[in-house]
Design a protein around this motif. Structure first.
Motif, PDB file in Angstrom:
ATOM      1  N   LYS A 116       1.118  -1.152  -0.083  1.00 56.20           N
ATOM      2  CA  LYS A 116       0.226   0.329   0.114  1.00 56.20           C
ATOM      3  C   LYS A 116       1.257   0.753  -0.136  1.00 56.20           C
ATOM      4  O   LYS A 116       1.179   2.154   1.298  1.00 56.20           O
ATOM      5  CB  LYS A 116      -0.736  -0.217   1.615  1.00 56.20           C
ATOM      6  CG  LYS A 116      -2.201  -0.614   1.373  1.00 56.20           C
ATOM      7  CD  LYS A 116      -2.772  -0.438   2.500  1.00 56.20           C
ATOM      8  CE  LYS A 116      -3.166  -1.783   3.343  1.00 56.20           C
ATOM      9  NZ  LYS A 116      -4.153  -1.606   4.323  1.00 56.20           N
ATOM     10  N   VAL A 117       1.150   1.845  -1.797  1.00 54.91           N
ATOM     11  CA  VAL A 117       1.927   2.751  -1.557  1.00 54.91           C
ATOM     12  C   VAL A 117       1.387   3.988  -1.019  1.00 54.91           C
ATOM     13  O   VAL A 117      -0.124   4.230  -1.707  1.00 54.91           O
ATOM     14  CB  VAL A 117       2.484   2.979  -2.682  1.00 54.91           C
ATOM     15  CG1 VAL A 117       1.681   3.248  -3.840  1.00 54.91           C
ATOM     16  CG2 VAL A 117       4.367   4.339  -2.431  1.00 54.91           C
ATOM     17  N   ALA A 118       2.013   5.316  -0.025  1.00 52.86           N
ATOM     18  CA  ALA A 118       1.412   6.371  -0.237  1.00 52.86           C
ATOM     19  C   ALA A 118       1.008   7.368  -1.079  1.00 52.86           C
ATOM     20  O   ALA A 118       2.102   6.695  -2.013  1.00 52.86           O
ATOM     21  CB  ALA A 118       1.984   6.812   0.950  1.00 52.86           C
ATOM     22  N   THR A 119       0.019   7.922  -1.783  1.00 55.72           N
ATOM     23  CA  THR A 119      -0.711   7.914  -3.245  1.00 55.72           C
ATOM     24  C   THR A 119       0.962   9.848  -3.231  1.00 55.72           C
ATOM     25  O   THR A 119       0.820  10.086  -1.889  1.00 55.72           O
ATOM     26  CB  THR A 119      -1.495   9.105  -3.501  1.00 55.72           C
ATOM     27  OG1 THR A 119      -1.672  10.529  -2.131  1.00 55.72           O
ATOM     28  CG2 THR A 119      -2.586   8.060  -2.736  1.00 55.72           C
ATOM     29  N   PRO A 120       1.648   9.799  -4.429  1.00 52.05           N
ATOM     30  CA  PRO A 120       2.352  11.079  -4.540  1.00 52.05           C
ATOM     31  C   PRO A 120       1.482  12.478  -3.415  1.00 52.05           C
ATOM     32  O   PRO A 120       2.591  12.764  -2.650  1.00 52.05           O
ATOM     33  CB  PRO A 120       2.160  11.753  -5.680  1.00 52.05           C
ATOM     34  CG  PRO A 120       1.973   9.954  -6.095  1.00 52.05           C
ATOM     35  CD  PRO A 120       0.784   9.300  -5.522  1.00 52.05           C
ATOM     36  N   GLU A 121       0.839  12.511  -3.324  1.00 52.03           N
ATOM     37  CA  GLU A 121       0.117  13.839  -3.234  1.00 52.03           C
ATOM     38  C   GLU A 121       0.096  13.819  -1.716  1.00 52.03           C
ATOM     39  O   GLU A 121      -0.021  14.348  -0.533  1.00 52.03           O
ATOM     40  CB  GLU A 121      -1.715  13.785  -3.049  1.00 52.03           C
ATOM     41  CG  GLU A 121      -1.679  14.233  -4.498  1.00 52.03           C
ATOM     42  CD  GLU A 121      -1.290  13.226  -5.435  1.00 52.03           C
ATOM     43  OE1 GLU A 121      -1.619  12.206  -4.884  1.00 52.03           O
ATOM     44  OE2 GLU A 121      -0.905  13.573  -6.883  1.00 52.03           O
ATOM     45  N   GLN A 122      -0.246  12.308  -0.445  1.00 50.34           N
ATOM     46  CA  GLN A 122       0.048  11.597   0.755  1.00 50.34           C
ATOM     47  C   GLN A 122       1.113  11.954   1.204  1.00 50.34           C
ATOM     48  O   GLN A 122       1.288  13.247   2.266  1.00 50.34           O
ATOM     49  CB  GLN A 122      -0.686  10.529   1.155  1.00 50.34           C
ATOM     50  CG  GLN A 122      -2.049  10.082   1.296  1.00 50.34           C
ATOM     51  CD  GLN A 122      -2.658   8.904   1.297  1.00 50.34           C
ATOM     52  OE1 GLN A 122      -1.850   8.015   0.474  1.00 50.34           O
ATOM     53  NE2 GLN A 122      -3.425   8.369   2.103  1.00 50.34           N
ATOM     54  N   ALA A 123       1.975  11.273   0.270  1.00 47.82           N
ATOM     55  CA  ALA A 123       3.843  11.697   0.966  1.00 47.82           C
ATOM     56  C   ALA A 123       3.838  13.287   0.612  1.00 47.82           C
ATOM     57  O   ALA A 123       4.376  13.934   1.570  1.00 47.82           O
ATOM     58  CB  ALA A 123       4.388  10.917  -0.584  1.00 47.82           C
ATOM     59  N   GLU A 124       3.613  14.136  -0.474  1.00 47.13           N
ATOM     60  CA  GLU A 124       4.319  15.242  -0.816  1.00 47.13           C
ATOM     61  C   GLU A 124       3.638  15.984   0.612  1.00 47.13           C
ATOM     62  O   GLU A 124       4.453  17.234   1.254  1.00 47.13           O
ATOM     63  CB  GLU A 124       3.919  15.856  -1.374  1.00 47.13           C
ATOM     64  CG  GLU A 124       3.399  17.600  -1.933  1.00 47.13           C
ATOM     65  CD  GLU A 124       5.042  17.927  -1.911  1.00 47.13           C
ATOM     66  OE1 GLU A 124       6.510  16.663  -2.355  1.00 47.13           O
ATOM     67  OE2 GLU A 124       5.617  18.791  -1.495  1.00 47.13           O
ATOM     68  N   GLY A 154       7.928   3.243   1.434  1.00 44.76           N
ATOM     69  CA  GLY A 154       6.891   2.429   1.654  1.00 44.76           C
ATOM     70  C   GLY A 154       6.209   1.884   0.742  1.00 44.76           C
ATOM     71  O   GLY A 154       6.172   2.797  -0.612  1.00 44.76           O
ATOM     72  N   SER A 155       6.746   0.360  -0.032  1.00 43.32           N
ATOM     73  CA  SER A 155       6.239  -0.015  -0.685  1.00 43.32           C
ATOM     74  C   SER A 155       6.987   0.579  -2.380  1.00 43.32           C
ATOM     75  O   SER A 155       6.048   0.726  -3.290  1.00 43.32           O
ATOM     76  CB  SER A 155       4.511  -0.345  -0.971  1.00 43.32           C
ATOM     77  OG  SER A 155       4.865  -1.500   0.289  1.00 43.32           O
ATOM     78  N   GLU A 187       6.028   8.827 -10.623  1.00 45.85           N
ATOM     79  CA  GLU A 187       5.286   9.609 -10.198  1.00 45.85           C
ATOM     80  C   GLU A 187       5.434  10.315  -8.507  1.00 45.85           C
ATOM     81  O   GLU A 187       5.638  11.638  -8.714  1.00 45.85           O
ATOM     82  CB  GLU A 187       3.770   9.052  -9.954  1.00 45.85           C
ATOM     83  CG  GLU A 187       3.568   8.193 -11.525  1.00 45.85           C
ATOM     84  CD  GLU A 187       3.261  10.333 -12.028  1.00 45.85           C
ATOM     85  OE1 GLU A 187       2.983  11.268 -12.060  1.00 45.85           O
ATOM     86  OE2 GLU A 187       3.815  10.297 -13.170  1.00 45.85           O
ATOM     87  N   LEU A 188       6.283   9.596  -7.846  1.00 48.16           N
ATOM     88  CA  LEU A 188       6.866  10.089  -6.481  1.00 48.16           C
ATOM     89  C   LEU A 188       7.417  11.191  -7.075  1.00 48.16           C
ATOM     90  O   LEU A 188       7.546  11.945  -6.297  1.00 48.16           O
ATOM     91  CB  LEU A 188       6.789   8.883  -5.836  1.00 48.16           C
ATOM     92  CG  LEU A 188       5.387   8.433  -4.545  1.00 48.16           C
ATOM     93  CD1 LEU A 188       6.110   6.760  -4.719  1.00 48.16           C
ATOM     94  CD2 LEU A 188       4.901   8.982  -3.922  1.00 48.16           C
ATOM     95  N   ALA A 189       8.756  10.935  -7.846  1.00 49.24           N
ATOM     96  CA  ALA A 189       9.856  11.566  -7.336  1.00 49.24           C
ATOM     97  C   ALA A 189       8.701  13.311  -8.018  1.00 49.24           C
ATOM     98  O   ALA A 189      10.447  13.817  -8.018  1.00 49.24           O
ATOM     99  CB  ALA A 189      11.084  10.272  -8.369  1.00 49.24           C
TER     100      ALA A 189
END
Ligand code: PEP
Length: 247
Positions: free
Chosen positions: A173-181, A209-210, A218-220
């Motif tokens: 369950k990866v955090a969404t880019p928005e949740q992480a940001e 996290g995953s 996308e996260l990057a």
């Protein structure tokens, strides 16, 4: 401000002489993209072997270290010993250490300070559990954990902060880019308000996290995500895709 991208590979308690050799060969055959730093953390038993066999472009980390140079502390290793074998990094405060080995915020802060003073750079892990997120305590938890580190150290130049929501570690369950940001931006603001603007601008805050090759790019893209701490995927070829996520 441009911060070098940072990818950590946390092998946890996995591997054998044979699989460690396979991973080292895989990494040695890869060219790290410019502007990216890659550090891998084998189990303690294999750290020396990996440091000797891996190209010097890679950093090597231990997954834990203690707050003494030597002595009657059975089972522990010291930052001084890591330096002795040219290992320049250590992961501290990983949620598995906090959970299974009952490491407190204060102890993680002390271990961080001790390692830095001994000349070992630190990947300092923080992150909330699922029930803490669900009761809107994420900011309270991660800033409390960060403060415990800030209380013990003055120089942040050799610290990478790893935000690792516990609910995302090893769960798929990866955090969404928005949740992480959102959390990364909160942590950077906390550093600006409580340490200094300079430290906030320069400190790498990485997400764990995953993370996989399929979600890393996308996260990057997010402004405050300066890289990743990677568990499961660091044991596979997929790690190389993650290392190239910010090209
Ligand atoms: C980790 O152990 O730090 C981690 C992020 O694990 P995974 O990538 O497997 O979720």
């Amino acid at each position: 401000m441009a911060r070098n991208f940072f990818i950590g590979g946390n092998w946890k308690m996995n591997g054998s002489v044979s699989t460690v050799k396979t991973l080292v060969d895989m990494l040695n055959g890869f060219s790290i993209p410019a502007g990216t730093e890659v550090v891998v953390a084998p189990p303690a038993l294999y750290v020396d072997r990996v440091r000797q066999q891996l190209k010097k472009e890679y950093g090597v980390a231990a997954q834990n270290s203690y707050v003494k140079a030597s002595g009657a502390y059975t089972g522990e290793i010291s930052p001084e010993m890591l330096k002795d074998i040219d290992v320049d990094w250590v992961i501290l405060g990983h949620s598995e250490r906090r959970e299974y080995f009952k490491e407190s915020d204060e102890f993680v802060g002390q271990k961080t300070a001790y390692a830095l003073n001994a000349g070992v750079s630190v990947i300092a892990c923080i992150g909330e559990k699922l029930e803490e997120r669900e009761s809107n305590k994420t900011t309270e938890v991660v800033t409390r954990q960060l403060k415990a580190i800030a209380d013990e150290i003055k120089d942040w130049s050799n610290v990478v902060v790893a935000y690792e929501p516990v609910w995302a570690i090893g769960t798929g369950k990866v955090a969404t880019p928005e949740q992480a940001e959102e959390v990364h931006a909160t942590l950077r603001k906390w550093l600006a308000d409580n340490v200094s603007k300079d430290v906030a601008d320069k400190t790498r805050i990485i997400y764990g996290g995953s993370v996989k090759g399929s979600n890393a790019a996308e996260l990057a893209k997010k402004e405050n995500i300066d890289g990743f701490l990677v568990g499961g995927a660091s044991l596979q070829n997929d790690f190389l895709t993650i290392c190239a996520a910010r090209i």
